[in-house]
Design a protein around this motif. Sequence first.
Motif, PDB file in Angstrom:
ATOM      1  N   SER A 180       0.836  -1.187   0.000  1.00 43.55           N
ATOM      2  CA  SER A 180       0.000   0.000   0.000  1.00 43.55           C
ATOM      3  C   SER A 180       0.878   1.247   0.000  1.00 43.55           C
ATOM      4  O   SER A 180       2.003   1.218   0.500  1.00 43.55           O
ATOM      5  CB  SER A 180      -0.884   0.002   1.258  1.00 43.55           C
ATOM      6  N   PRO A 181       0.361   2.357  -0.517  1.00 41.57           N
ATOM      7  CA  PRO A 181       1.077   3.627  -0.364  1.00 41.57           C
ATOM      8  C   PRO A 181       0.920   4.221   1.024  1.00 41.57           C
ATOM      9  O   PRO A 181       1.573   5.209   1.349  1.00 41.57           O
ATOM     10  CB  PRO A 181       0.420   4.523  -1.419  1.00 41.57           C
ATOM     11  N   PHE A 182       0.052   3.634   1.853  1.00 40.25           N
ATOM     12  CA  PHE A 182      -0.225   4.157   3.181  1.00 40.25           C
ATOM     13  C   PHE A 182       0.330   3.215   4.246  1.00 40.25           C
ATOM     14  O   PHE A 182       0.272   1.994   4.081  1.00 40.25           O
ATOM     15  CB  PHE A 182      -1.727   4.334   3.405  1.00 40.25           C
ATOM     16  N   SER A 183       0.807   3.750   5.336  1.00 39.13           N
ATOM     17  CA  SER A 183       1.317   2.919   6.423  1.00 39.13           C
ATOM     18  C   SER A 183       0.207   2.432   7.347  1.00 39.13           C
ATOM     19  O   SER A 183       0.423   1.517   8.151  1.00 39.13           O
ATOM     20  CB  SER A 183       2.349   3.706   7.242  1.00 39.13           C
ATOM     21  N   PHE A 184      -0.977   3.019   7.238  1.00 44.03           N
ATOM     22  CA  PHE A 184      -2.052   2.752   8.198  1.00 44.03           C
ATOM     23  C   PHE A 184      -3.264   2.075   7.575  1.00 44.03           C
ATOM     24  O   PHE A 184      -4.234   1.758   8.261  1.00 44.03           O
ATOM     25  CB  PHE A 184      -2.509   4.065   8.843  1.00 44.03           C
ATOM     26  N   ALA A 185      -3.258   1.827   6.273  1.00 41.81           N
ATOM     27  CA  ALA A 185      -4.412   1.225   5.606  1.00 41.81           C
ATOM     28  C   ALA A 185      -3.944   0.479   4.370  1.00 41.81           C
ATOM     29  O   ALA A 185      -2.851   0.719   3.858  1.00 41.81           O
ATOM     30  CB  ALA A 185      -5.435   2.299   5.218  1.00 41.81           C
ATOM     31  N   GLY A 186      -4.803  -0.413   3.900  1.00 41.72           N
ATOM     32  CA  GLY A 186      -4.471  -1.183   2.721  1.00 41.72           C
ATOM     33  C   GLY A 186      -4.116  -2.612   3.069  1.00 41.72           C
ATOM     34  O   GLY A 186      -3.993  -2.973   4.249  1.00 41.72           O
TER      35      GLY A 186
END
Length: 351
Positions: free
Chosen positions: A121-127
């Motif tokens: 994911s490009p996000f550390s908190f979602a995906g």
Amino acid sequence: MPLSRRRVFTVLAGLAAATGASAFWSASMRNYSGPVSDHFDGARFFDPDGAPPKNFSDLWRWQREGGRAVWPVWAPSPFSDTPPQRVLSGIRFSFVGHASWLIQAAGLNILVDPVWSERASPFSFAGPKRVNDPGIPFGKLPPIDAVLVSHGHYDHLDVATLSKLRAAFGPRVITPLGNDAAMTAYDAAIRAEAFDWGDRVVLSDAMAVTLVPTRHWSARGLLDRNKALWASFVLETPAGKIYIVCDSGYGSGVHFRRVREQHGPLRAAILPIGAYEPRWFMRDQHMNPEDAVQALADCGAELALAHHHGTFQLTNEAIDAPAVALAAALKAASVPSEKFLVLQPGEVFAI
């Protein structure tokens, strides 16, 4: 009901991993610039024998329809590999998880689509979040000489892992045209080398790799679809050629038959069997197990190793569905189960 802010981030991150859709990276992506060819129109790449990616209304239809199986939060593998420093004869395959492999042959250590990050994911908190540890702990990797990165989707091109590999080993990173921009934008010291379909890259006196067309596409943002190329690989080793398909739809099978004609005979193929439901959405970009069995027949490899399953939930099917469906597809096609193996992270297969 309106989607919550966190749900929006989760959906976007999931789409980023499976299809490259992330609005938060689109503005900063650099475009590839090069001559027009039979698969590049001067602005975007295309597959003359493929299909364009689904549009964004299709993406949201998929999310609204539901039907997503519930995966376990954690599904650890009973295996963990500590590879030798070098393999001088034969070929040693270690399954790291999802589409990540360590291939050791002729004294060379090669990683394929390495992802050691917690999320694709490009996000550390979602995906999509991994449900098992990498099959090789990063600290137990042998010296890495080269890395093959097939395309820009987040479950294959993990810039954090590439940067970590650069710091530890400084390997060459071989990738299709345009993907080097995403790598060096994150870490300018990554030794990214970008090549076109048909290019043959010498890795050592004994080994080389050729980039070959595959039925897929690439993006890391909402506005950069197909502005970087995607590819499969044919790896030449003294023990035979290995066909590495990191992501592909089946289509008419022409891509697999051409590899057989142009690069055969093949000692082994690494073929994806997961991330295929719902079929109306995924058919053009991801094979299901039945497709993968046909792809093995088309490419003519002596055997296949399955991947792209069991670590990140990108699509609707259950965690064990690809392996179960592959067993059924092999039986229906009268193919012995030992000709198409399903490994768990940390498991090893040697030729």
